[in-house]
Motif scaffolding. Structure first.
Motif, PDB file in Angstrom:
ATOM      1  N   UNK A   1      74.855 -49.222  -0.276  1.00 19.87           N
ATOM      2  CA  UNK A   1      73.795 -50.226  -0.128  1.00 19.87           C
ATOM      3  C   UNK A   1      74.034 -51.195   1.024  1.00 19.87           C
ATOM      4  N   UNK A   2      75.295 -51.494   1.334  1.00 19.96           N
ATOM      5  CA  UNK A   2      75.600 -52.422   2.421  1.00 19.96           C
ATOM      6  C   UNK A   2      76.921 -52.027   3.051  1.00 19.96           C
TER       7      UNK A   2
ATOM      8  N   UNK B   1      75.465 -55.007  10.725  1.00 19.36           N
ATOM      9  CA  UNK B   1      75.686 -54.111   9.594  1.00 19.36           C
ATOM     10  C   UNK B   1      75.504 -52.670  10.061  1.00 19.36           C
ATOM     11  N   UNK B   2      75.900 -51.739   9.205  1.00 16.12           N
ATOM     12  CA  UNK B   2      75.728 -50.323   9.503  1.00 16.12           C
ATOM     13  C   UNK B   2      75.061 -49.653   8.311  1.00 16.12           C
ATOM     14  N   UNK B   3      74.642 -48.421   8.507  1.00 16.12           N
ATOM     15  CA  UNK B   3      73.980 -47.655   7.440  1.00 16.12           C
ATOM     16  C   UNK B   3      74.772 -46.392   7.146  1.00 16.12           C
TER      17      UNK B   3
ATOM     18  N   UNK C   1      76.659 -50.620  -4.218  1.00 16.97           N
ATOM     19  CA  UNK C   1      77.872 -50.168  -3.531  1.00 16.97           C
ATOM     20  C   UNK C   1      77.963 -50.824  -2.154  1.00 16.97           C
ATOM     21  N   UNK C   2      79.155 -51.361  -1.843  1.00 24.47           N
ATOM     22  CA  UNK C   2      79.368 -52.095  -0.593  1.00 24.47           C
ATOM     23  C   UNK C   2      80.660 -51.630   0.063  1.00 24.47           C
TER      24      UNK C   2
ATOM     25  N   UNK D   1      74.103 -61.389   3.244  1.00 25.20           N
ATOM     26  CA  UNK D   1      73.716 -60.254   2.398  1.00 25.20           C
ATOM     27  C   UNK D   1      74.816 -59.907   1.405  1.00 25.20           C
ATOM     28  N   UNK D   2      76.070 -59.991   1.849  1.00 19.07           N
ATOM     29  CA  UNK D   2      77.182 -59.728   0.943  1.00 19.07           C
ATOM     30  C   UNK D   2      77.235 -60.796  -0.147  1.00 19.07           C
ATOM     31  N   UNK D   3      77.086 -62.076   0.224  1.00 13.50           N
ATOM     32  CA  UNK D   3      77.089 -63.160  -0.761  1.00 13.50           C
ATOM     33  C   UNK D   3      75.956 -62.990  -1.758  1.00 13.50           C
TER      34      UNK D   3
END
Length: 390
Positions: free
Chosen positions: A299-300, A292-294, A251-252, A333-335
């Motif tokens: 997941x991202x 990025x955030x949490x 999940x992004x 990370x997204x790629x």
């Protein structure tokens, strides 16, 4: 999660030729995979054209629902035998896989497919029949999670002639090499690269024939869902977030406003990581991409436009997940997630952000421009893409 077949291939041109006389065509739908490997007679431009025509005709006809008899009759009429050498202008192997588990293989004058299961080479049940004057070999078999398959053109069989292998590498030795490699449990791309490097080495760096390998790995599909942008109607915020959280797989969230919306709907706190994991404190070269955030259950979580732009650039300049740098910035990370996933669902909120610049030429928000490019890049890699606008 459904079972799928991952495919990778690599071709070596005959020494001195700019074009390869082999051609691979792969098409995918949600239910069917079609892999065609064709070897054109001779080498160079003519062989390339013949192999391309054969593979493209076979794949397109099968994709439209034609049966193998119709395909071979069409090929026989389109590409007749060479009147001098009495050989077909192109040989081929066609593999169809239905629902990731039922395989149908047709081979015409080409090395047999190699199937490796539980670290053993499996002998396939083969029957012969004649269609339009061509003798083909057919096989139907079930695929299991963890199976590996290898297709090769004649160039692999002949590798090493007069050298390490007096009569060439040969099918049995290639199958043995593949079986030994499979013990590493790598993916289809790594299998293909390993066999290709060995083949080139056996040719002493100068292939005496066009040589192509197609590596395939049967595994469970990996799914990912990407939520980007708030819905056009705030009443749909809860629906958008629930669709993401209830989705299977990775999940992004892409977008600061989208992340804040998700945190609000989930009643959670959004925690921002001010530097990418692994980046040293006080680094003199901070990433231009926002951190990025949490968010629990996701997941991202990234910023929107800049992260999507970076991911699009990564996809534009790399081919597989193995080509990505080890960087941990949001775009990379997204790629990495997008290249890992086989099925990607985009939930796109259509709310207009007045602060976001639009593309001057196309008149679309830049977020939409980058999303469209990302989707095209993923489709080119035969990934299954679906989009939901809210």
């Amino acid at each position: 999660m459904r079972q799928i077949v991952k495919v990778a291939w690599d071709s070596l041109n005959k020494h001195g030729e700019e074009l390869c006389g082999d051609w691979v065509k792969v098409t995918t739908t949600p239910d069917t995979l079609i892999v065609v490997l064709s070897d054109g007679l001779g080498s160079g431009v003519k062989a390339n054209i013949l192999a391309t025509l054969t593979a493209e005709i076979a794949a397109s006809m099968l994709e439209r629902g034609s049966n193998v008899d119709e395909v071979i009759e069409t090929l026989a009429a389109t590409l007749p035998e060479c009147q001098v050498r009495h050989l077909a202008y192109a040989t081929f192997a066609v593999l169809q896989v239905f629902d990731g588990s039922e395989a149908y293989l047709v081979e015409y004058d080409t090395p047999p497919l190699i199937l490796i299961r539980d670290n053993q080479v499996v002998e396939l049940p083969v029957t012969e029949r004649v269609i339009a004057g061509r003798t083909i070999c057919e096989s139907r078999f079930a695929l299991k999670d963890g199976d590996y398959m290898v297709m090769i053109s004649d160039g692999y069989i002949h590798a090493g002639v007069g050298g390490l292998y007096r009569l060439g590498w040969g099918w049995k030795n290639i199958a043995l090499a593949a079986r030994r490699w499979v013990a590493t449990r790598g993916d289809a791309y790594q299998l293909t690269r390993a066999l290709s490097k060995t083949c080139l080495k056996l040719y002493n760096g100068s292939p005496g024939d066009d040589a192509t390998v197609v590596g395939m790995w049967v595994r469970q599909a990996c799914a990912a869902t990407v939520l980007t942008g708030p819905p056009s109607d705030p009443k749909l915020d809860s629906l958008a977030v629930s669709r993401l959280i209830s989705a299977k797989g990775i999940k992004v969230i892409c977008g600061g406003t989208t992340a804040q919306m998700a945190a609000r709907e989930l009643g959670q706190k959004l925690v921002v990581k001010w530097r990418a994991p692994g980046q040293r404190s006080g680094s003199s070269s901070p990433s231009k991409i926002p951190p990025i955030a949490c968010l629990e259950g996701v997941d991202l979580v990234t910023e929107g436009v800049l992260s999507l732009s970076s991911a699009a650039e990564r996809l534009r300049t790399t081919e597989t997940i193995h080509d990505l740098p080890p960087a941990q910035d949001a775009g990379t990370r997204l790629a990495r997630i997008l290249l890992k996933a086989d099925e990607i669902h985009f939930i796109v909120g259509d709310a207009i952000n007045p602060q976001q610049l639009a593309d001057v030429v196309r008149g679309k928000p830049m977020r939409q421009i980058y999303l469209e490019e990302i989707m095209e890049q993923l489709k080119r890699r035969n990934k299954l893409i679906s989009v939901e606008h809210l």
